[in-house]
Scaffold this motif. Structure first.
Motif, short mmCIF file in Angstrom:
data_model
loop_
_atom_site.label_atom_id
_atom_site.label_comp_id
_atom_site.label_asym_id
_atom_site.label_seq_id
_atom_site.Cartn_x
_atom_site.Cartn_y
_atom_site.Cartn_z
N MET A 161 1.03 -1.08 -0.15
CA MET A 161 -0.02 0.07 -0.01
C MET A 161 0.90 1.35 -0.05
N ALA A 162 1.96 1.37 0.97
CA ALA A 162 2.96 2.33 0.79
C ALA A 162 3.38 2.73 -0.61
N ALA A 163 3.68 1.57 -1.41
CA ALA A 163 4.55 1.96 -2.67
C ALA A 163 3.48 2.40 -3.65
N ILE A 164 2.07 1.97 -3.65
CA ILE A 164 1.23 2.27 -4.68
C ILE A 164 0.43 3.53 -4.38
N ALA A 165 0.53 3.97 -2.98
CA ALA A 165 -0.32 5.27 -2.67
C ALA A 165 0.05 6.39 -3.58
N PRO A 166 1.16 6.80 -3.91
CA PRO A 166 1.21 7.94 -4.69
C PRO A 166 0.71 7.82 -6.09
N HIS A 167 0.44 6.57 -6.60
CA HIS A 167 0.15 6.54 -7.82
C HIS A 167 -1.28 6.06 -8.19
N LEU A 168 -2.21 6.56 -6.88
CA LEU A 168 -3.55 5.85 -7.39
C LEU A 168 -4.33 7.19 -7.90
N LYS A 169 -5.16 6.51 -8.68
CA LYS A 169 -6.16 7.64 -9.47
C LYS A 169 -7.04 8.02 -8.38
N GLN A 170 -7.35 9.41 -8.59
CA GLN A 170 -8.43 10.12 -7.95
C GLN A 170 -9.73 9.38 -7.77
N GLY A 171 -10.15 9.24 -6.57
CA GLY A 171 -11.46 8.60 -6.26
C GLY A 171 -11.56 7.05 -6.11
N VAL A 172 -10.01 6.45 -6.47
CA VAL A 172 -10.23 4.99 -6.59
C VAL A 172 -10.65 4.24 -5.25
N MET A 173 -11.09 3.20 -5.57
CA MET A 173 -11.46 2.32 -4.21
C MET A 173 -10.53 1.17 -4.20
#
Ligand code: NAP
Length: 306
Positions: free
Chosen positions: A81-93
Motif C-alpha cells: 500500500m505504501a508503494a502504490i499510494a502516490p500512484h492511485l487515481k483520484q476517487g479509486v476504491m
C-alpha cells in the motif's frame, strides 16, 4: 455490465487468479491488470492469459485503475500500500482479500491518500493450493464474502463493491473488523491450527510406526492433511496478525478437550454421546445452509477442494 472500468490485481495467486476468471465470466470490468512480486509468477500469468495485461511494477498496475485489489499475504499489505499510494487515481476504491481484517486496516489505512476509499473484504473460499495456476472461476460461487467497511463509509462506494462481489458469485455479509477476526478465529483459523497440530503429531508417530499413519490414513486424518497442506506464508501471517482472537478460541478449545479427555478416562459414554449428537446437528445446519454437501466425497473435485 462492468462495475469498474479498470481493475488492478496486486498479487496473482489463488485468490487474485480466481477473481480475474470470475470477473471475466461476469463481465465486471473492461480491463484487468495484474502484478506479482516475482518475474516467474508474472511470466506464468502471461503464459496462461490470467489477466488482460501483466505489468512489472505495482505502481504501473494501479495507474488509472478504478478498483485496486490487494491479494498478497497479510504481512505484505502495508508495504504494498505504501508503494502504490502516490500512484492511485483520484476517487479509486482500494480493497484487500486478507483473511484477517483489523491488522490489515492498521497496516493499510495510514498510507491511504485522502482522495481514495478503502473497504476490507474477505472471501471465505479457498483451497490448499496457491500460485497463479491454482485459480478457477467458480471458487467464490455461493460462498460468503465478508465486507468490512471503515467507520465512515461512502454508501454508494460500499454498494458498488458489494455488487462487484455478487457479480463474482459471492454472498455478502457486512461486519466490523473485530467481529470478523473473532468469527474467523472460530470457523477457520483455529481449525487450521488444530489440523497442523494433528498432522505434526502423526508425523512424529510415523517415525515410531514405520509409515503406518500414511498407509492406513482414513478420511478424518486425510482431511486434516489437506488443510495442513495450506500455504505456510499465508497461515504464518494469519496467526501473527489474529493473535488475540485465536488465543481466545484456542483457550476455549483446550478446556473442551480436557472435558472430553476426562470423559474418556472415566468411561462417561453419556457425555460423549450427547456431545457428538450436538456437534452432528451443526454439520446438518451447514449442509442445509448450502455451504457443503452430503455426498460421500463432499462434492469436491480431487484437486479443487475448499
Ligand atoms: P498465493 O496463491 O500464495 O498468492 C499470493 C500472491 O501474492 C503471489 O502472486 C505472490 O507473488 C504475491 N506477493 C507476495 N508478496 C508480495 C509482495 N510483497 N508484493 C507483491 N506481490 C506479492 O496466496 P492466496 O491464497 O491468493 O492469498 C492471497 C491473500 O488472500 C492472503 O492475504 C490470504 O490471507 C487471502 N485469502 C486466502 C485464502 C486461501 O484459502 N488461500 C482464502 C481467503 C483469503 P509471487 O508468486 O511472485 O511470490
Amino acid at each position: 455490465m462492468a462495475t469498474y472500468n479498470r481493475v488492478a490485481l496486486i498479487g496473482l495467486g489463488l485468490i487474485a487468479g480466481s477473481m480475474s476468471l470470475a470477473i471475466r465470466r461476469g463481465k465486471l470490468a473492461n480491463e484487468i491488470v495484474g502484478y506479482a512480486r516475482s518475474a516467474e509468477t508474472r511470466d506464468i500469468a502471461r503464459e496462461i492469459n490470467l489477466v488482460d495485461r501483466v505489468v512489472d511494477t505495482a505502481e504501473e498496475a494501479v495507474k488509472d485503475a478504478d478498483l485496486v485489489v490487494l491479494a498478497v499475504p497479510i504481512g505484505a499489505m502495508g508495504p504494498v500500500m505504501a508503494a502504490i499510494a502516490p500512484h492511485l487515481k483520484q476517487g479509486v476504491m482500494v480493497t484487500d482479500v486478507g483473511s484477517v481484517k483489523k491488522s490489515v486496516f492498521d497496516a493499510v489505512v495510514p498510507h491511504l491518500p485522502e482522495h481514495a476509499h478503502f473497504i476490507g473484504c474477505h472471501p471465505m473460499a479457498g483451497t490448499e493450493h496457491s500460485g497463479p495456476r491454482s485459480g478457477f472461476a467458480t471458487l467464490f460461487d455461493n460462498r460468503w464474502c465478508l465486507v468490512v467497511p471503515p467507520e465512515t463509509v461512502d454508501q454508494g462506494e460500499l454498494d458498488r463493491l458489494c455488487d462487484f462481489w455478487k457479480g463474482i458469485g459471492a454472498n455478502i455479509e457486512i461486519m466490523d473488523p473485530d467481529h470478523h477476526d473473532l468469527v474467523c478465529a472460530v470457523v477457520s483459523h483455529t481449525p487450521h491450527l488444530i489440523a497442523y497440530t494433528m498432522v505434526g503429531v502423526a508425523d512424529d508417530l510415523r517415525r515410531v510406526t514405520d509409515q503406518e499413519v500414511i498407509k492406513f490414513s482414513a478420511a478424518g486424518f486425510r482431511d486434516f492433511t489437506r488443510i495442513a497442506a495450506s500455504d505456510p506464508t499465508m497461515w504464518r501471517d494469519v496467526f501473527l496478525t489474529n493473535k488475540d482472537a485465536t488465543l481466545e478460541i484456542l483457550g476455549r478449545f483446550t478446556e473442551e478437550l480436557f472435558v472430553l479427555q476426562r470423559a474418556i478416562r472415566q468411561g462417561d459414554g453419556d457425555l460423549l454421546f450427547d456431545y457428538f449428537t450436538r456437534t452432528r446437528a451443526i454439520r446438518r445446519g451447514i449442509i442445509e445452509a448450502g455451504q457443503d454437501t452430503d455426498a460421500p466425497d463432499f462434492g469436491r473435485k480431487p484437486t479443487k477442494v475448499d
